[in-house]
Design a protein around this motif. Structure first.
Motif, short mmCIF file in Angstrom:
data_model
loop_
_atom_site.label_atom_id
_atom_site.label_comp_id
_atom_site.label_asym_id
_atom_site.label_seq_id
_atom_site.Cartn_x
_atom_site.Cartn_y
_atom_site.Cartn_z
N ILE A 1 0.84 -1.21 0.00
CA ILE A 1 0.00 0.00 0.00
C ILE A 1 0.87 1.25 0.00
CG2 ILE A 1 -1.67 1.31 1.34
CD1 ILE A 1 -2.89 -1.06 -0.01
N TYR B 1 2.26 1.74 -3.45
CA TYR B 1 1.26 2.27 -4.37
C TYR B 1 1.02 3.75 -4.11
CZ TYR B 1 -3.17 3.44 -6.46
OH TYR B 1 -4.14 4.08 -7.17
N ARG B 2 0.98 4.13 -2.83
CA ARG B 2 0.78 5.54 -2.48
C ARG B 2 1.89 6.40 -3.07
NH1 ARG B 2 0.25 6.37 3.74
NH2 ARG B 2 -1.51 4.97 3.30
N SER C 1 -5.17 5.33 -1.40
CA SER C 1 -4.61 4.00 -1.10
C SER C 1 -5.21 3.46 0.19
CB SER C 1 -3.09 4.08 -0.99
OG SER C 1 -2.69 5.06 -0.05
N ASP C 2 -5.57 4.34 1.11
CA ASP C 2 -6.22 3.88 2.35
C ASP C 2 -7.62 3.34 2.07
OD1 ASP C 2 -3.96 4.72 3.60
OD2 ASP C 2 -4.85 6.48 4.56
N VAL D 1 -8.56 1.63 -0.46
CA VAL D 1 -8.53 0.33 -1.12
C VAL D 1 -8.84 -0.78 -0.12
CG1 VAL D 1 -7.11 -1.32 -2.36
CG2 VAL D 1 -6.97 1.12 -2.92
N SER E 1 1.36 6.51 -6.91
CA SER E 1 0.14 7.17 -7.37
C SER E 1 0.15 8.67 -7.18
CB SER E 1 -1.08 6.58 -6.63
OG SER E 1 -1.00 6.89 -5.25
#
Length: 410
Positions: A230, A233-234, A343-344, A346, A237
């Protein structure tokens, strides 16, 4: 030579000064309390003449685990109680059967390790317990199998009791329990987060190949890997936030609105959830299609409260329900902030099964709502942008901010 010396120092995760002081303070309190209570229990004060040992040395090593690494599998209650008891019984047996003390000591420790691993109560200080049973001298030898009860079991239980109190009072959950799994759909499929990226079977395969005891639970290792994914990804992104993708023209409803009004509003706007707000737009809960289906009974006139739910609400609140939105809404409700990274969302939406998240501002007033549709659109736009060559038009743009006002329905 310098490089080889540095390789002897283990790598350690960064720890705050507060955590270091917490661990040291816990060991201080734990050993002191164990010693004082043990001394009082056997009456070894002045003139008592008791030869029973009060506090054995392996408790110092146990204190390191219980207070410095309370999340370790080696520091859990069954590990210290079971491991120390097994080691004490094995050590006493080895001392009685084998005359040579050094052979007895080696045999006691090796058998104790094998039994602890088989019983899933591996506890490194228990090796010292087995050694103490063999080499502790006449006072220990005279106790026989009673050594397993006093001082081993007594010291272990006292230290464990202090660890339970101290760790939980200072913000460390102990024993280290597995996090509660989010509710699934009643099928054999794993949670969505367990089906993407590194999955459980990948981790199991690596651990089998590694074939060593790790001082971390498998589930904790899996959670760390997931959080790292995560975080990665953060970073990739660009920190997209809820404020960029949320719907701002939010249809809300008051807690005193009748049930049929909630039904009609959902139908009229073709939506599946309504934030429930007070007159100041503060979020009190959320009412969804599921709430209307599961918590009401339907007839020709529409949804109404059934007898069981009326009785339950009456007993809970001390007053009869009025058949309004407040009687069926989900509360408290999980909310996000405009600056919450997507991302949180998700994990919240995939594993926790949340389909809509109200977004509240600094004053806790409703400013928007994020749905799974908003999240999927942003993820698709992000994926498209990352796969389009530089300078080419993607044809898909991130969901922009939508300007409008909250429209409460009362």
């Amino acid at each position: 030579m310098r490089l080889s010396l540095r390789s002897l120092v283990p790598e350690a995760a960064p720890l705050s000064l507060r955590e270091r002081l917490r661990a040291a303070g816990g060991a201080l309190v734990g050993i002191l309390a164990t010693g004082l209570i043990s001394q009082a229990a056997i009456g070894s004060g002045s003139g008592s003449g008791s030869t029973l040992p009060i506090l054995i040395a392996p408790m110092g090593a146990s204190a390191v685990l219980l207070f410095a690494v309370p999340a370790s599998p080696l520091a859990q209650p069954w590990s210290i109680v079971g491991g120390n008891a097994v080691a004490a019984l094995v050590g006493v047996s080895a001392a009685l059967i084998v005359q040579n003390p050094y052979v007895a000591a080696a045999l006691a420790i090796s058998v104790a390790i094998a039994l602890m691993m088989a019983l899933r109560c591996l506890h490194p200080p228990s090796g010292a317990v087995a050694l103490t049973a063999v080499l502790g001298g006449a006072p220990i030898r005279d106790l026989g199998y009673g050594f397993a009860l006093w001082p081993v079991a007594a010291n272990s239980l006292l230290l464990l009791a202090v660890a339970l109190l101290f760790n939980n009072l200072t913000g460390r959950a102990y024993p280290h329990v597995l996090p509660k799994a989010p509710a699934g759909h009643g099928t054999k499929d794993p949670l969505p987060s367990a089906r993407a990226g590194i999955i459980a079977s990948d981790l199991d395969a690596v651990l089998r190949d590694y074939d060593q005891v790790l001082d971390v639970r498998r589930t904790d290792l899996e959670a760390i890997i997931l959080q790292a994914q995560i975080h990665a990804y953060r970073r990739r992104s660009g920190q997209a936030t809820c404020g960029e993708i949320m719907s701002r023209d939010v249809i809300a409803i008051g807690p005193e609105a009748p049930l049929h009004e909630a039904r009609d509003t959902l139908r009229r706007h073709h939506i599946k959830a309504l934030p429930v707000t007070d007159e100041g737009a503060r979020v009190l809960g959320i009412v969804t299609q599921t709430d209307l289906l599961d918590k009401t009974r339907w007839d020709q006139s529409g949804p109404r409260l059934g007898p069981r739910r009326r009785l339950r609400l009456t007993l809970t609140r001390g007053r009869a329900p009025h058949g309004c939105v407040e009687d069926i809404m989900t509360a408290p409700v999980t909310t996000a902030r405009p600056d919450t990274p997507i991302s949180d969302l998700v994990l919240w939406m995939s594993d926790a099964g949340l389909h809509h998240l109200p977004v509240v501002g600094p004053d806790d007033r409703l400013v928007g709502i994020v749905s799974q549709t908003d999240l999927v659109a942003e993820l698709l736009a992000d994926a498209a942008e990352r796969h389009v060559p530089s300078g080419a038009a993607s044809g898909i743009h991130p969901v922009g901010e939508r300007s409008a006002q909250i429209q409460p329905v009362v």
